[in-house]
Design an enzyme around this catalytic site. Structure first.
Site, PDB file in Angstrom:
ATOM      1  N   SER A  12      42.213  14.889 -20.332  1.00  0.00           N
ATOM      2  CA  SER A  12      40.846  15.406 -20.130  1.00  0.00           C
ATOM      3  C   SER A  12      40.936  16.306 -19.049  1.00  0.00           C
ATOM      4  CB  SER A  12      39.929  14.132 -19.990  1.00  0.00           C
ATOM      5  OG  SER A  12      40.409  13.532 -18.788  1.00  0.00           O
ATOM      6  N   GLU A  14      38.116  18.269 -16.214  1.00  0.00           N
ATOM      7  CA  GLU A  14      36.824  18.206 -15.646  1.00  0.00           C
ATOM      8  C   GLU A  14      36.363  19.710 -15.092  1.00  0.00           C
ATOM      9  OE1 GLU A  14      36.312  14.808 -12.610  1.00  0.00           O
ATOM     10  OE2 GLU A  14      35.395  16.215 -11.160  1.00  0.00           O
ATOM     11  N   ASP A 105      27.865  10.245  -3.358  1.00  0.00           N
ATOM     12  CA  ASP A 105      27.835  10.078  -1.854  1.00  0.00           C
ATOM     13  C   ASP A 105      26.442  10.590  -1.429  1.00  0.00           C
ATOM     14  OD1 ASP A 105      30.495   9.340  -1.261  1.00  0.00           O
ATOM     15  OD2 ASP A 105      31.164  11.172  -2.046  1.00  0.00           O
ATOM     16  N   PHE A 214      38.666  19.443   1.539  1.00  0.00           N
ATOM     17  CA  PHE A 214      38.292  18.518   0.516  1.00  0.00           C
ATOM     18  C   PHE A 214      38.890  17.216   0.670  1.00  0.00           C
ATOM     19  CE2 PHE A 214      37.441  17.609  -4.162  1.00  0.00           C
ATOM     20  CZ  PHE A 214      36.034  17.368  -3.979  1.00  0.00           C
ATOM     21  N   HIS A 264      43.667  13.307 -16.231  1.00  0.00           N
ATOM     22  CA  HIS A 264      42.579  13.984 -15.972  1.00  0.00           C
ATOM     23  C   HIS A 264      42.735  15.122 -15.045  1.00  0.00           C
ATOM     24  CE1 HIS A 264      38.238  14.196 -15.753  1.00  0.00           C
ATOM     25  NE2 HIS A 264      38.021  14.159 -14.560  1.00  0.00           N
TER      26      HIS A 264
HETATM   27  P1  FAD Z   1      31.970   2.606  -5.726  1.00  0.00           P
HETATM   28  O1  FAD Z   1      32.889   1.944  -6.650  1.00  0.00           O
HETATM   29  O2  FAD Z   1      30.512   1.996  -5.662  1.00  0.00           O
HETATM   30  O3  FAD Z   1      32.504   2.245  -4.178  1.00  0.00           O
HETATM   31  C1  FAD Z   1      32.240   3.224  -2.888  1.00  0.00           C
HETATM   32  C2  FAD Z   1      32.596   2.512  -1.761  1.00  0.00           C
HETATM   33  O4  FAD Z   1      31.939   1.117  -1.592  1.00  0.00           O
HETATM   34  C3  FAD Z   1      34.037   2.021  -1.753  1.00  0.00           C
HETATM   35  O5  FAD Z   1      34.367   2.201  -0.381  1.00  0.00           O
HETATM   36  C4  FAD Z   1      34.065   0.598  -2.289  1.00  0.00           C
HETATM   37  O6  FAD Z   1      35.119  -0.356  -1.665  1.00  0.00           O
HETATM   38  C5  FAD Z   1      32.578  -0.041  -1.635  1.00  0.00           C
HETATM   39  N1  FAD Z   1      31.990  -1.279  -2.444  1.00  0.00           N
HETATM   40  C6  FAD Z   1      31.844  -0.837  -3.850  1.00  0.00           C
HETATM   41  N2  FAD Z   1      31.301  -1.851  -4.534  1.00  0.00           N
HETATM   42  C7  FAD Z   1      30.884  -2.666  -3.185  1.00  0.00           C
HETATM   43  C8  FAD Z   1      29.874  -3.596  -3.144  1.00  0.00           C
HETATM   44  N3  FAD Z   1      29.366  -4.164  -4.220  1.00  0.00           N
HETATM   45  N4  FAD Z   1      29.591  -4.191  -1.665  1.00  0.00           N
HETATM   46  C9  FAD Z   1      30.017  -3.543  -0.606  1.00  0.00           C
HETATM   47  N5  FAD Z   1      31.034  -2.199  -0.752  1.00  0.00           N
HETATM   48  C10 FAD Z   1      31.352  -1.807  -2.027  1.00  0.00           C
HETATM   49  N6  FAD Z   1      30.739  12.170  -6.739  1.00  0.00           N
HETATM   50  C11 FAD Z   1      29.576  12.743  -7.272  1.00  0.00           C
HETATM   51  O7  FAD Z   1      28.631  12.878  -6.538  1.00  0.00           O
HETATM   52  N7  FAD Z   1      29.670  13.415  -8.555  1.00  0.00           N
HETATM   53  C12 FAD Z   1      30.561  13.335  -9.304  1.00  0.00           C
HETATM   54  O8  FAD Z   1      30.376  14.054 -10.479  1.00  0.00           O
HETATM   55  C13 FAD Z   1      31.924  12.546  -8.970  1.00  0.00           C
HETATM   56  N8  FAD Z   1      32.668  12.693  -9.972  1.00  0.00           N
HETATM   57  C14 FAD Z   1      33.812  11.957  -9.472  1.00  0.00           C
HETATM   58  C15 FAD Z   1      34.973  11.640 -10.442  1.00  0.00           C
HETATM   59  C16 FAD Z   1      35.860  10.765 -10.055  1.00  0.00           C
HETATM   60  C17 FAD Z   1      37.126  10.715 -11.269  1.00  0.00           C
HETATM   61  C18 FAD Z   1      36.177  10.317  -8.661  1.00  0.00           C
HETATM   62  C19 FAD Z   1      37.222   9.386  -8.487  1.00  0.00           C
HETATM   63  C20 FAD Z   1      35.159  10.527  -7.980  1.00  0.00           C
HETATM   64  C21 FAD Z   1      34.102  11.363  -8.358  1.00  0.00           C
HETATM   65  N9  FAD Z   1      33.045  11.404  -7.367  1.00  0.00           N
HETATM   66  C22 FAD Z   1      31.820  12.081  -7.631  1.00  0.00           C
HETATM   67  C23 FAD Z   1      32.994  10.997  -5.887  1.00  0.00           C
HETATM   68  C24 FAD Z   1      32.366   9.612  -6.029  1.00  0.00           C
HETATM   69  O9  FAD Z   1      31.208   9.592  -6.143  1.00  0.00           O
HETATM   70  C25 FAD Z   1      32.801   8.975  -4.450  1.00  0.00           C
HETATM   71  O10 FAD Z   1      34.210   8.785  -4.216  1.00  0.00           O
HETATM   72  C26 FAD Z   1      31.897   8.103  -3.838  1.00  0.00           C
HETATM   73  O11 FAD Z   1      31.950   8.010  -2.546  1.00  0.00           O
HETATM   74  C27 FAD Z   1      32.232   6.619  -4.398  1.00  0.00           C
HETATM   75  O12 FAD Z   1      31.782   6.457  -5.844  1.00  0.00           O
HETATM   76  P2  FAD Z   1      32.396   5.299  -6.592  1.00  0.00           P
HETATM   77  O13 FAD Z   1      31.776   5.335  -8.029  1.00  0.00           O
HETATM   78  O14 FAD Z   1      34.167   4.970  -6.409  1.00  0.00           O
HETATM   79  O15 FAD Z   1      31.744   4.128  -5.747  1.00  0.00           O
END
Ligand code: FAD
Length: 288
Positions: A12, A14, A105, A214, A264
């Site tokens: 895929s 991005e 974030d 980054f 990806h």
């Molecule tokens: P989560 O899975 O929620 O985790 C975030 C943090 O919180 C981690 O440190 C985890 O250990 C902790 N955590 C998780 N669940 C809990 C809980 N229940 N209680 C306490 N702590 C918890 N960002 C964007 O803004 N836009 C995008 O389009 C984007 N695309 C991305 C695509 C990919 C493939 C990847 C890998 C990252 C992408 N990101 C994007 C970045 C991402 O949003 C950040 O890395 C963000 O900080 C974490 O997102 P997450 O979904 O992994 O969060």
């Protein structure tokens, strides 16, 4: 649908939504070139807090209008459930069937109390399932080198498992340049009972200063020997691209040989670096 998705390698690409109409025209050309090798799907990033909401929609529409399978990213931080619901219904009505579900974030300036109604990605995955059942194939993010805000590797893995239990079908990893980090992470997931495909995310190397900035922010490690070589090239962009290609080609080769379920590519809206990797790896659809 999910069985078929889970058995063939998934390649895929991005993209991010351009800021200007000129950027959109340029992207249409990039998409045409990338689509020539028939990736499984394209994904389109989403600015946390909804900052690219309309531009993400427009970019998704550009791809869908060309009949391309497209997965919008959707982040929950700073959004209400009603906003998420609205976006999901818009995508469903446009025949989108795959979503990359993320926390995102907090934009700088927002306080810890501005997280919105869904604080973590597992809550977003659960919300998508509650609102739309099995409509979407859901991808989530995974971090072989550990998410920068996680209290530790073990806890990060436990949180990752919560996303899977909430209904994620597959995961895409943050980029990394150390294949062992990926294989060790996948092994730890399997030991923890996480069975979904974990597709490695790969970032081509084309510009060292941007990559270094980054990577520091997202917790991706640039191996010292790679960083030192890239630093030495200074402004010699041709040498950076050439060396970067060799490093990333070798990484992809190791990932594929080691059984990764696809790749990806973080294309950064550039066709050439990804297509060169694709061709040199002999991936399906590559020119002989
Ligand atoms: P989560 O899975 O929620 O985790 C975030 C943090 O919180 C981690 O440190 C985890 O250990 C902790 N955590 C998780 N669940 C809990 C809980 N229940 N209680 C306490 N702590 C918890 N960002 C964007 O803004 N836009 C995008 O389009 C984007 N695309 C991305 C695509 C990919 C493939 C990847 C890998 C990252 C992408 N990101 C994007 C970045 C991402 O949003 C950040 O890395 C963000 O900080 C974490 O997102 P997450 O979904 O992994 O969060």
């Amino acid at each position: 649908m999910n069985d078929e998705i889970n058995t063939r390698p998934v390649y895929s690409f991005e993209l991010f939504p351009p800021k200007t109409p000129q950027g959109m025209t340029k992207l249409a050309d990039t998409v045409q070139r990338l689509n020539a090798v028939a990736p499984r799907y394209f994904s389109v990033t989403y600015g946390a807090g909804g900052s690219t909401r309309e531009r993400t929609f427009e970019t998704v529409a550009l791809l869908r209008d060309r009949g391309i399978d497209t997965a919008p990213h959707l982040s929950c931080i700073g959004s209400t459930r009603a906003e998420i619901r609205d976006i999901l219904h818009r995508y469903r009505s446009r025949n989108i069937r795959r979503i990359v579900a993320l926390r995102g974030d907090l934009p700088s300036g927002m306080g810890a109390t501005d997280t919105g109604e869904l604080a973590y990605a597992n809550e977003l995955v659960a919300c998508i399932r509650e609102e739309t059942g099995a409509t979407f194939h859901i991808e989530v993010a995974a971090y072989p080198e550990v998410h920068p805000q996680a209290p530790g590797a073990k806890q990060d893995l436990a949180y990752f498992k919560q996303k899977v239990e909430a209904g994620a079908d597959a995961a895409i990893t943050q980029y990394f340049y150390n294949a062992d980090a990926y294989f060790a992470f996948v092994a730890a997931c399997r030991r923890a009972g996480i069975g979904i495909p974990i597709v490695p995310g790969v970032m081509p190397i084309t510009n060292y200063s941007k990559l270094a900035r980054f990577s520091a922010a997202c917790g991706a490690e640039i191996p010292r020997w790679v960083g030192k070589r890239l630093e030495d090239y200074g402004d010699d962009m041709d040498s950076i691209r050439e060396f970067g290609h060799q490093v990333v080609w070798d990484l992809c080769r190791r990932l594929i040989e080691g059984g990764a379920p696809g790749i990806h590519f973080y294309t950064m809206n550039q066709a050439a670096p990804t297509l060169r990797l694709w061709q040199d790896l002999g991936l399906p659809g590559a020119e002989p």
